[in-house]
Structures are given as C-alpha cells and as structure tokens.
Write a protein that holds these residues in place. Structure first.
Motif, PDB file in Angstrom:
ATOM      1  N   PHE A  39      52.170  70.336  27.461  1.00 23.82           N
ATOM      2  CA  PHE A  39      52.557  71.719  27.727  1.00 23.82           C
ATOM      3  C   PHE A  39      52.495  72.075  29.206  1.00 23.82           C
ATOM      4  O   PHE A  39      53.098  73.061  29.629  1.00 23.82           O
ATOM      5  N   HIS A  40      51.761  71.275  29.989  1.00 20.34           N
ATOM      6  CA  HIS A  40      51.773  71.487  31.433  1.00 20.34           C
ATOM      7  C   HIS A  40      53.177  71.302  32.002  1.00 20.34           C
ATOM      8  O   HIS A  40      53.571  71.994  32.949  1.00 20.34           O
ATOM      9  N   LEU A  41      53.930  70.378  31.419  1.00 20.74           N
ATOM     10  CA  LEU A  41      55.294  70.101  31.879  1.00 20.74           C
ATOM     11  C   LEU A  41      56.362  70.776  31.027  1.00 20.74           C
ATOM     12  O   LEU A  41      57.465  71.031  31.515  1.00 20.74           O
ATOM     13  N   PHE A  42      56.054  71.053  29.759  1.00 22.05           N
ATOM     14  CA  PHE A  42      57.081  71.507  28.820  1.00 22.05           C
ATOM     15  C   PHE A  42      57.730  72.817  29.255  1.00 22.05           C
ATOM     16  O   PHE A  42      58.968  72.910  29.365  1.00 22.05           O
ATOM     17  N   PHE A  43      56.933  73.858  29.508  1.00 25.35           N
ATOM     18  CA  PHE A  43      57.494  75.169  29.805  1.00 25.35           C
ATOM     19  C   PHE A  43      58.258  75.179  31.125  1.00 25.35           C
ATOM     20  O   PHE A  43      59.360  75.737  31.218  1.00 25.35           O
ATOM     21  N   ARG A  44      57.704  74.540  32.148  1.00 24.88           N
ATOM     22  CA  ARG A  44      58.366  74.597  33.452  1.00 24.88           C
ATOM     23  C   ARG A  44      59.629  73.740  33.479  1.00 24.88           C
ATOM     24  O   ARG A  44      60.634  74.140  34.073  1.00 24.88           O
ATOM     25  N   VAL A  45      59.596  72.583  32.819  1.00 28.66           N
ATOM     26  CA  VAL A  45      60.804  71.766  32.754  1.00 28.66           C
ATOM     27  C   VAL A  45      61.860  72.444  31.879  1.00 28.66           C
ATOM     28  O   VAL A  45      63.057  72.415  32.200  1.00 28.66           O
ATOM     29  N   LEU A  70      60.691  84.255  30.012  1.00 31.75           N
ATOM     30  CA  LEU A  70      59.665  83.992  29.002  1.00 31.75           C
ATOM     31  C   LEU A  70      59.049  82.608  29.192  1.00 31.75           C
ATOM     32  O   LEU A  70      57.824  82.441  29.115  1.00 31.75           O
ATOM     33  N   LEU A  71      59.895  81.613  29.456  1.00 35.98           N
ATOM     34  CA  LEU A  71      59.381  80.257  29.694  1.00 35.98           C
ATOM     35  C   LEU A  71      58.516  80.213  30.946  1.00 35.98           C
ATOM     36  O   LEU A  71      57.458  79.568  30.958  1.00 35.98           O
ATOM     37  N   LEU A  72      58.945  80.895  32.006  1.00 33.32           N
ATOM     38  CA  LEU A  72      58.160  80.926  33.242  1.00 33.32           C
ATOM     39  C   LEU A  72      56.828  81.637  33.033  1.00 33.32           C
ATOM     40  O   LEU A  72      55.797  81.210  33.571  1.00 33.32           O
ATOM     41  N   SER A  73      56.836  82.705  32.243  1.00 34.04           N
ATOM     42  CA  SER A  73      55.596  83.445  31.977  1.00 34.04           C
ATOM     43  C   SER A  73      54.628  82.598  31.150  1.00 34.04           C
ATOM     44  O   SER A  73      53.420  82.570  31.430  1.00 34.04           O
ATOM     45  N   CYS A  74      55.156  81.913  30.126  1.00 32.79           N
ATOM     46  CA  CYS A  74      54.307  81.021  29.323  1.00 32.79           C
ATOM     47  C   CYS A  74      53.744  79.898  30.175  1.00 32.79           C
ATOM     48  O   CYS A  74      52.570  79.514  30.037  1.00 32.79           O
ATOM     49  N   ASP A  75      54.571  79.373  31.082  1.00 37.67           N
ATOM     50  CA  ASP A  75      54.113  78.311  31.972  1.00 37.67           C
ATOM     51  C   ASP A  75      53.014  78.820  32.899  1.00 37.67           C
ATOM     52  O   ASP A  75      51.997  78.141  33.090  1.00 37.67           O
ATOM     53  N   PHE A  76      53.199  80.005  33.457  1.00 37.89           N
ATOM     54  CA  PHE A  76      52.196  80.560  34.376  1.00 37.89           C
ATOM     55  C   PHE A  76      50.852  80.716  33.672  1.00 37.89           C
ATOM     56  O   PHE A  76      49.807  80.303  34.207  1.00 37.89           O
ATOM     57  N   TRP A  77      50.860  81.287  32.473  1.00 36.68           N
ATOM     58  CA  TRP A  77      49.609  81.500  31.743  1.00 36.68           C
ATOM     59  C   TRP A  77      48.974  80.173  31.351  1.00 36.68           C
ATOM     60  O   TRP A  77      47.762  79.990  31.498  1.00 36.68           O
ATOM     61  N   THR A  78      49.783  79.230  30.866  1.00 37.53           N
ATOM     62  CA  THR A  78      49.257  77.936  30.411  1.00 37.53           C
ATOM     63  C   THR A  78      48.639  77.147  31.558  1.00 37.53           C
ATOM     64  O   THR A  78      47.528  76.619  31.438  1.00 37.53           O
ATOM     65  N   VAL A 161      60.093  81.057  41.730  1.00 36.59           N
ATOM     66  CA  VAL A 161      59.393  80.700  42.966  1.00 36.59           C
ATOM     67  C   VAL A 161      58.032  81.385  43.024  1.00 36.59           C
ATOM     68  O   VAL A 161      57.013  80.761  43.368  1.00 36.59           O
ATOM     69  N   VAL A 162      57.990  82.681  42.668  1.00 42.37           N
ATOM     70  CA  VAL A 162      56.745  83.450  42.778  1.00 42.37           C
ATOM     71  C   VAL A 162      55.704  82.967  41.774  1.00 42.37           C
ATOM     72  O   VAL A 162      54.550  82.695  42.143  1.00 42.37           O
ATOM     73  N   LEU A 163      56.075  82.831  40.501  1.00 41.08           N
ATOM     74  CA  LEU A 163      55.103  82.456  39.474  1.00 41.08           C
ATOM     75  C   LEU A 163      54.581  81.040  39.674  1.00 41.08           C
ATOM     76  O   LEU A 163      53.371  80.794  39.626  1.00 41.08           O
TER      77      LEU A 163
END
Length: 207
Positions: A39-45, A70-78, A161-163
């Motif tokens: 999941f470290h790679l899943f959301f951002r990729v 939504l994917l970027l937000s999930c990635d940021f939180w994860t 870029v920001v997240l």
C-alpha cells in the motif's frame, strides 16, 4: 571454538560465523511488512496511472479529478501514519500545546539494545524509492501541464506535488534530525564533493 596454540598465530574463531552471516543477510533482504509495502506504492502509483490514462478511462474531467485526489489523500494518510512507522521507524506530526501553539514533531525510532535495525534494507529501499520518485514525477507533470496550457489540470498536479512533497520533506527531517538545517546539509555535502574532486585532480596532475 578452536584452541589457540602458544606456538602459532591461530586465533579463536566461531564455528557458526558463516551461519550467522547468512541469517543476517536473509533478514536484511526480507520484507517484514508486505501489506504495508504494497500500500506504500499502491495509492501513489495508482494516482499516476489514472492521471496518465484519464482521457481513456473516462470523458468526465470531474470524475478523473476526484479519483486522483482521493488516491492522493489515501496515499498521504497511509504513508504519514502507517508505512513510515512500520517500514523505516520514522514518523512526523503536528502537535498543539496547552498555549495553543503549533509544533511539528519529527521522530526516528532508536535501535534496540542488541543493536538490531528497526527495518530491513529491502523495506527501506522500497520506502525511499517510492517516496522520492513519485513527487519528482508529479513535478514533471506540473511543468508539462503548465507549458502545454492545460490549466484545468494544474490544480490536480499541484495537489500531487504538495501532498507527496509534504511526506517527503517530513521524512527527510525525521531521517537527518529535526534540528538539522537541510540547506546547510546540502551545502556541506556539495562542498565535500568539490573538495574531493579537487584533491583527486591534484593527485592525477602530480602523478
């Protein structure tokens, strides 16, 4: 153990050194948290893939934009709350004290008393590769959208870029120490590299 003889230079050698070395190497190369690594790679990729294929996936700009955010937000939180702590033993957050002042806290988990590392080399490599590569890709997307006059996509790539840049900055601060000035660290590193190259050139000229 081999006995040391007084007439030769034989030293005590553990018979199990080779087995311990193999065991240590296997532990270093093993991924201890496969779900977190995934999941470290899943959301951002996934966010990058959706951005690249959004015109093929859907004709609705709003649907693509919401999906990417939504994917970027999930990635940021994860990455901020889960994978950094599990994979490399780092975490950062904002804390408000009793006086209402906001403080940024950057922590790095200390090694155990036995000197064991808090993360494996494989996990650390996956973590930092994903953490550094993806923000660079979003910066490229930002320049591409700017120079191709795709103004409607600027908000989306700016969010990327920001997240992802925030997580990158936070974990670099955790890694190098919260009191370390990143600018002075980079300047010192470049200075050492320049001095090293100068010494090498002088040695070559002398020879």
């Amino acid at each position: 153990m081999l006995r040391q003889d007084s007439n030769d230079d034989t030293e005590d050698v553990s018979l199990f050194d080779a087995d311990e070395e193999v065991s240590t190497r296997s532990k270093k190369s093993k991924i201890r948290h496969p779900v977190a690594s995934f999941f470290h790679l899943f959301f951002r990729v996934s966010a990058i893939i959706v951005y690249l294929l959004c015109e093929l996936i859907s004709s609705s700009f709003i649907a693509c934009m919401v999906s990417i955010i939504l994917l970027l937000s999930c990635d940021f939180w994860t990455v901020k709350n889960v994978t950094g702590r599990l994979m490399v033993g780092l975490r950062w957050w904002n804390q408000v004290d009793d006086d209402g002042k906001s403080h940024w806290v950057f922590e790095a988990r200390k090694a155990s008393a036995q000197g064991k590392k808090v993360s494996s080399e494989a996990e650390s490599r996956v973590f930092w590769l994903g953490l550094i590569t993806c923000p660079v890709i979003w910066v490229i997307f930002a320049f591409s959208a700017l120079f191709s006059f795709k103004v409607k996509w600027l908000a989306v790539v700016t969010m990327g870029v920001v997240l992802q840049g925030a997580n990158l900055y936070g974990y670099i601060k955790c890694k190098v120490g919260r009191r370390t000035n990143l600018t002075s660290m980079a300047t010192s590193y470049l200075g050492r590299q320049f001095l090293r190259q100068t010494v090498v050139k002088d040695d070559q000229a002398a020879s």
